[in-house]
Write a protein that holds these residues in place. Structure first.
Motif, short mmCIF file in Angstrom:
data_model
loop_
_atom_site.label_atom_id
_atom_site.label_comp_id
_atom_site.label_asym_id
_atom_site.label_seq_id
_atom_site.Cartn_x
_atom_site.Cartn_y
_atom_site.Cartn_z
N PRO A 41 1.92 11.82 -12.68
CA PRO A 41 1.01 11.04 -13.52
C PRO A 41 1.75 10.45 -14.72
O PRO A 41 2.94 10.70 -14.93
CB PRO A 41 0.00 12.09 -13.98
CG PRO A 41 0.79 13.35 -14.05
CD PRO A 41 1.76 13.25 -12.89
N GLU A 42 1.02 9.71 -15.55
CA GLU A 42 1.57 9.19 -16.80
C GLU A 42 2.01 10.36 -17.68
O GLU A 42 1.52 11.49 -17.53
CB GLU A 42 0.53 8.35 -17.53
CG GLU A 42 0.11 7.10 -16.79
CD GLU A 42 1.26 6.12 -16.61
OE1 GLU A 42 2.03 5.93 -17.57
OE2 GLU A 42 1.36 5.54 -15.53
N ALA A 43 2.92 10.10 -18.60
CA ALA A 43 3.50 11.15 -19.45
C ALA A 43 2.45 11.99 -20.17
O ALA A 43 2.60 13.20 -20.30
CB ALA A 43 4.47 10.53 -20.46
N ASP A 44 1.35 11.37 -20.61
CA ASP A 44 0.34 12.13 -21.35
C ASP A 44 -0.48 13.06 -20.47
O ASP A 44 -1.29 13.85 -20.97
CB ASP A 44 -0.57 11.19 -22.14
CG ASP A 44 -1.41 10.28 -21.26
OD1 ASP A 44 -1.07 10.08 -20.07
OD2 ASP A 44 -2.42 9.76 -21.76
N GLN A 45 -0.28 13.00 -19.15
CA GLN A 45 -1.00 13.89 -18.23
C GLN A 45 -0.08 14.89 -17.52
O GLN A 45 -0.56 15.66 -16.68
CB GLN A 45 -1.76 13.06 -17.19
CG GLN A 45 -2.91 12.28 -17.77
CD GLN A 45 -3.96 13.20 -18.38
OE1 GLN A 45 -4.45 14.11 -17.73
NE2 GLN A 45 -4.28 12.97 -19.65
N LEU A 46 1.20 14.89 -17.86
CA LEU A 46 2.14 15.82 -17.22
C LEU A 46 1.75 17.27 -17.40
O LEU A 46 1.96 18.10 -16.51
CB LEU A 46 3.56 15.60 -17.75
CG LEU A 46 4.31 14.41 -17.20
CD1 LEU A 46 5.64 14.24 -17.93
CD2 LEU A 46 4.52 14.53 -15.71
N ALA A 47 1.17 17.63 -18.53
CA ALA A 47 0.80 19.02 -18.81
C ALA A 47 -0.20 19.57 -17.79
O ALA A 47 -0.30 20.78 -17.60
CB ALA A 47 0.21 19.14 -20.22
#
Length: 128
Positions: A41-47
């Motif tokens: 996913p996009e970087a802000d959804q990696l977590a």
């Protein structure tokens, strides 16, 4: 570099060791290749990302998995910029073998301590 995997709770309980399983490290220059395999996913959804990766694909990307002991401790022997992902123990987590539950991008120095956490906010890692 030493590391510790910790489970955090948003209800006020203290952090606890999140042992077993492993930590997946993929060099930054191989993240595009990983994304083609597992559709990151996009970087802000990696977590919050979840995916399954085969050991052969990890090796082809120049990545590796380090073991997390039952107390949540692990050792990282490479320095540089990596995508670090949690691979929980399949037996206790319901995650399939080769399964990932959360990732974060980290700059690993030659020495220090890394603290990785998983909880309501997903997975995160920081160097101290």
């Amino acid at each position: 570099m030493s590391g510790r995997m910790v489970s955090v709770d948003d209800t006020g309980l203290p952090p606890s060791p999140d042992g077993g399983g492993g930590m997946l490290l993929v060099p930054e220059e191989s993240v595009d290749g990983l994304s083609r395999i597992v559709a990151l996913p996009e970087a802000d959804q990696l977590a919050y990302t979840t995916f399954v990766i085969e050991p052969q694909a990890v090796a082809e990307l120049g990545g590796h998995v380090v073991e997390v002991d039952r107390r949540g401790h692990f050792v990282l022997t490479q320095a540089g910029r990596f995508l670090l992902c949690r691979m929980p123990d399949p037996e206790g987590s319901g995650t399939p073998p080769g399964g990932v539950r959360g990732c974060d991008v980290v700059d690993l120095p030659a020495s220090g301590t890394l603290r990785a956490t998983f909880g309501e906010g997903g997975f995160s890692a920081s160097v101290r």
